[in-house]
Write an enzyme that holds these catalytic residues in place. Structure first.
Site, PDB file in Angstrom:
ATOM      1  N   HIS A   1      10.864 -31.760 -29.724  1.00 45.74           N
ATOM      2  CA  HIS A   1       9.403 -32.379 -29.884  1.00 45.74           C
ATOM      3  C   HIS A   1       9.497 -33.544 -29.020  1.00 45.74           C
ATOM      4  O   HIS A   1       8.436 -34.028 -28.497  1.00 45.74           O
ATOM      5  CB  HIS A   1       9.445 -32.668 -31.503  1.00 45.74           C
ATOM      6  CG  HIS A   1       7.941 -33.500 -31.714  1.00 45.74           C
ATOM      7  ND1 HIS A   1       8.165 -34.877 -31.799  1.00 45.74           N
ATOM      8  CD2 HIS A   1       6.713 -33.136 -31.730  1.00 45.74           C
ATOM      9  CE1 HIS A   1       6.681 -35.296 -31.932  1.00 45.74           C
ATOM     10  NE2 HIS A   1       6.113 -34.002 -31.696  1.00 45.74           N
TER      11      HIS A   1
ATOM     12  N   GLU B   1      34.989 -33.029  13.303  1.00 47.43           N
ATOM     13  CA  GLU B   1      35.249 -34.176  12.966  1.00 47.43           C
ATOM     14  C   GLU B   1      36.674 -34.786  13.450  1.00 47.43           C
ATOM     15  O   GLU B   1      37.026 -35.728  13.110  1.00 47.43           O
ATOM     16  CB  GLU B   1      35.183 -34.164  11.483  1.00 47.43           C
ATOM     17  CG  GLU B   1      36.199 -33.350  10.647  1.00 47.43           C
ATOM     18  CD  GLU B   1      35.777 -33.053   9.155  1.00 47.43           C
ATOM     19  OE1 GLU B   1      35.218 -34.200   8.681  1.00 47.43           O
ATOM     20  OE2 GLU B   1      36.200 -32.146   8.620  1.00 47.43           O
TER      21      GLU B   1
ATOM     22  N   CYS C   1      26.371 -34.700   9.923  1.00 49.93           N
ATOM     23  CA  CYS C   1      26.160 -34.619   8.346  1.00 49.93           C
ATOM     24  C   CYS C   1      26.674 -36.001   7.789  1.00 49.93           C
ATOM     25  O   CYS C   1      27.039 -36.115   6.559  1.00 49.93           O
ATOM     26  CB  CYS C   1      26.508 -33.352   7.345  1.00 49.93           C
ATOM     27  SG  CYS C   1      28.388 -33.076   7.925  1.00 49.93           S
TER      28      CYS C   1
END
Length: 810
Positions: free
Chosen positions: A431, A690, A761
């Protein structure tokens, strides 16, 4: 009075009959008539119409006494509301039912007995004529009586339902939504009782309730009667299913959460008054076995998803546009079938208009006092007010934070004035959650100890802007609200993607204007949701007894620890991928360093101690190595499940820290052995670019991989020889260094030369606008950004692209 208007069977009514039979009846009839042939089970029954309600009041000359009781009412005066509401209910319940109406109701009961057998019991439920509209649901405002099994009890239950048209909460709800108290007529549902008291029940939505994300079905489930979910008495099990994948033929849960389910509501007593027997419900404790396992099966979840999609499609067709639905279901403990017992338009997320994206950001942090289930995505703050009983609602002051064990519809007058709401109990469809969502008030439910931890007068900040887990912070924290009109934001040629590791944030970020996920980090899911080292799962004999017990506890609800690892990882990744489906989602296989792996449960039994883990046993070097190959196989099993069993074929896999070409070949062979062969089922495999060797030998790496994602953090570290974990030489770490930029240029050009995808990224474009400009000028395919920089960087990229188009040589 036309007697034919007293009773209407479900096969005689539909959604156009709300003025006659109310929203609940109209929807049950609509489903019964149109969807049972499609396999949606709806228990049969009939409506006692709104005309019958008017007939009862007119027959008893009750209208004038009702006006005397309610005219001049101030609904915000709680004491006045309570006194007048009690008078109105007594007037209606005191009415005598006309003989012809009683006969019609009992004839309907006799017909249901002929259909289902003499032992049938009934559910008698209120159905208001203004109910279940897109503007107001009336959920929980009127009463329901269950397991009715005699003529007298049926007639008494009918009168009690009529009287509930004037519960305090119903009167106030009408006032809030500008309905005339006297013109909301009550119809009543009389239907076969689904024996969920000895089965299970719950609610479901054809979208995600917190974020409005439309591509999922969201299901809550509990043992016993469903009132516990609405009341917030228990923490239910919850499931999400991805609709596009389901429609595509895949049958898998997207994500799941085991609720504590401490109680279940059953029929505990019978009150006999004369010839009337009314069943009383009550909560009993669940067993340890019941708490530790999901209360419905994955097969049940699939049946419910099928129901939800069919119901949504039907209502959307009828309306001529997309209409998400709020539904109730019950599983009968006798016949084992799942039934739909209510469907209504979803009234919050579906009503959001326009293209303005609103994102809340906390600008500072403090001690976290409590955690629970976030409702919505907003932030609120103020002085706390503990309310332990409805009698003390008058103490609450507007602008305070309402703190309670749980809430009921009687609390709604004060809930709408709260800065935020915190409860100890409840799930996302209790609720407190439903009303808070409807009011736009941030709420955190299910914190377990809100009323004990927080004190009245204490200043607190409630943040629902950090994913599905809501945090209650100490003090008043500064926050801002970022509003962006997406209709005015263009779409750059350079693809703007997003970095994301937390599945709990996926749906709330789905509305960002991105071209997919450029980096989904597997490590977050493993560390936050699984918490166990994969090799400890594969080799329990190599860890101590205490660790084995903890691993067993984590995996109680699963077939085995391996099943726990694979399903949890798969569902985490799938949730992220679903948020952008069918756009690409690039998932990086695990890239923990050895010292980070060691912090996982059981990790110290398997990880070496390295002097410099940053350039040690990490990434690709682990995957085919005997020390981790079995752990990598678990990762692969999860990714295979995501793509082949869950249907998220937008997932592309990415290999981190691949030092040498030969190492790349070994990894691809290991993946193929686990069923992840590059090219099969459209699988693409990228490699992180990388390491300087990735750039130098990019033509050779391009023969193995479909694309390159430049990790600017590690590439900077290894180009400049700077340990990015060292604070001493941090001043030398700069992605904008000319040497680093040259490495990036060579990588982009090498990818282009080989017809391979190129993206970046790392942090660079998020932190430095000039790096974003440089990448655009290079013609990189995409850049993947942190979510909080997506909008600002998108604007920057658009400006750079406009400038380059005006001045091609610049």
């Amino acid at each position: 009075m036309n007697k034919a208007l007293y009773i209407r069977w479900f096969d005689e009514i539909g959604i156009g009959d709300v003025p006659l039979v109310g929203g609940k009846n109209a929807s049950l009839g609509e489903m019964y008539q149109n969807l049972t042939a499609e396999g949606v089970r709806v228990p049969n029954g009939f409506a006692v119409t709104a005309e019958a309600y008017r007939y009862v009041l007119e027959y008893n000359d009750a209208w004038q006494p009702l006006h005397a009781a309610l005219d001049g009412l101030d609904p915000d005066n709680i004491k006045d509301l309570q006194a007048r509401g009690e008078k109105a209910r007594a007037i209606v319940y005191g009415c005598h039912l006309p003989d012809d109406l009683k006969a019609a109701i009992l004839q309907g009961y006799a017909q249901l007995k002929r259909e289902y057998g003499e032992t049938i019991s009934l559910a008698v439920r209120s159905s208001a004529t203004a109910e279940d509209s897109p503007e107001a649901s009336f959920a929980g405002q009127n009463d329901t009586y269950l397991n009715i099994a005699s003529n007298d009890a049926l007639l008494d239950g009918y009168k009690r339902c009529l009287a509930s048209n004037f519960t305090d909460r119903s009167i106030h709800y009408k006032y809030d939504n500008h309905f005339d108290y006297y013109k909301v007529y009550l119809s009543v549902v009389v239907m076969k009782m689904v024996r969920s008291d000895i089965g299970a029940s719950g609610v479901m939505f054809s979208l995600d309730t917190e974020t409005g994300f439309r591509d999922v079905v969201f299901i809550n489930a509990t043992l016993g009667l469903g009132e516990n979910i609405v009341q917030g008495t228990i923490d239910p099990d919850s499931f999400h299913v991805h609709k596009p994948s389901f429609i595509g033929g895949y049958r898998a849960v997207l994500k799941r959460r085991l609720g504590s389910k401490e109680k279940k509501m059953i029929f505990t007593d019978t009150l006999n008054t004369g010839n009337i027997a009314l069943e009383y419900t009550g909560n009993v404790d669940t067993s340890t076995e019941e708490r530790n396992h999901y209360c419905i099966t994955d097969a049940d979840v699939m049946v419910l998803t099928d129901y939800a999609i069919k119901i949504e499609n039907h209502y959307s067709d009828k309306a001529g546009f997309y209409k998400p639905m709020d539904m109730e279901w019950a599983k009968d403990g006798i016949d084992g079938y799942l039934y739909m017992v209510q469907a209504r338009p979803e009234t919050v997320a579906s009503q959001k208009k326009g293209t303005v994206l609103e994102i809340y950001h906390l600008k500072e942090r403090s001690a976290v006092l409590l955690r629970g289930r976030a409702v919505g995505t907003r932030i609120g703050a103020g002085k706390a007010r503990i309310i332990n009983d409805v009698k003390h609602l008058g103490d609450f002051q507007p602008g305070e934070v309402l703190v309670a064990d749980t809430t009921t519809p009687d609390w709604e007058p004060v809930m709408k004035t709260a800065a935020a709401i915190v409860t100890s109990r409840g799930g996302r469809t209790c609720h407190a959650a439903i009303v808070s969502r409807e009011l736009g008030v941030p709420a955190i439910v299910g914190t377990e100890s809100a009323t004990e931890t927080i004190k009245t007068g204490q200043t607190i900040t409630i943040s629902c802007a950090e994913g599905e887990t809501g945090n209650v912070y100490e003090g008043l924290l500064d926050f801002d609200v970022q509003q962006t009109d997406l209709s005015q934001l263009g779409h750059p040629k350079t693809r703007i993607m997003m970095n994301l590791g937390n599945p709990d944030q996926a749906f709330s970020l789905a509305s960002l204007p991105v071209d997919g996920i450029g980096l989904a980090r597997m490590e977050f899911i493993i560390s936050e949701y699984i918490k166990v080292h994969p090799m400890a799962i594969k080799h329990p004999e190599r860890v101590d007894a205490a660790t084995r017990e903890k691993i067993a506890a984590f995996s109680l609800a699963y077939e085995s620890p391996e099943d726990f690892f694979v399903k949890t990882l798969a569902e985490g990744v799938a949730t992220i991928a679903a948020a952008v489906y069918p756009k690409p989602c690039v998932v990086r296989m695990s890239d923990f360093k050895s010292n980070e792996y060691a912090t996982l449960l059981g990790g110290t039994f398997f990880e070496p101690e390295e002097g410099n883990p940053m350039i040690g046993f990490r990434g690709a070097s682990r995957y085919a190595h005997p020390a981790y190959a079995e752990g990598f196989a678990l990762e692969c099993a999860a990714m295979k499940q995501v793509r082949d069993e869950m249907g998220l074929t937008n997932v592309k896999l990415m290999i981190p820290f691949c030092r040498r070409v030969q190492e790349g070949e070994k990894v691809l062979e290991a993946m193929a052995a686990q069923g992840l062969k590059r090219g099969d089922n459209g699988l693409e495999v990228y490699v992180m670019c990388e390491i300087p060797n990735n750039v130098i030998l990019i033509d050779d790496f391009a023969k193995l991989f479909d694309g390159f994602s430049i990790g600017s953090n590690d590439l900077t570290q290894l180009t400049l020889g700077v340990d990015r974990d060292s604070e001493i030489v941090a001043f030398d770490f700069d992605e904008r260094d000319p040497g680093v930029k040259e490495m990036i240029r060579l990588a982009v050009e090498g990818a282009q030369r080989n017809g391979r995808y190129s993206g970046l990224c790392g942090q660079a474009p998020s932190d430095y606008p000039e790096m974003a400009e440089y990448l655009v000028e290079l013609g990189i395919d995409s850049m993947s950004l942190n979510p909080d920089t997506v909008l600002t960087t998108t604007r920057l990229v658009l400006e750079v692209e406009r400038r380059l188009s005006r001045n091609p040589g610049s």
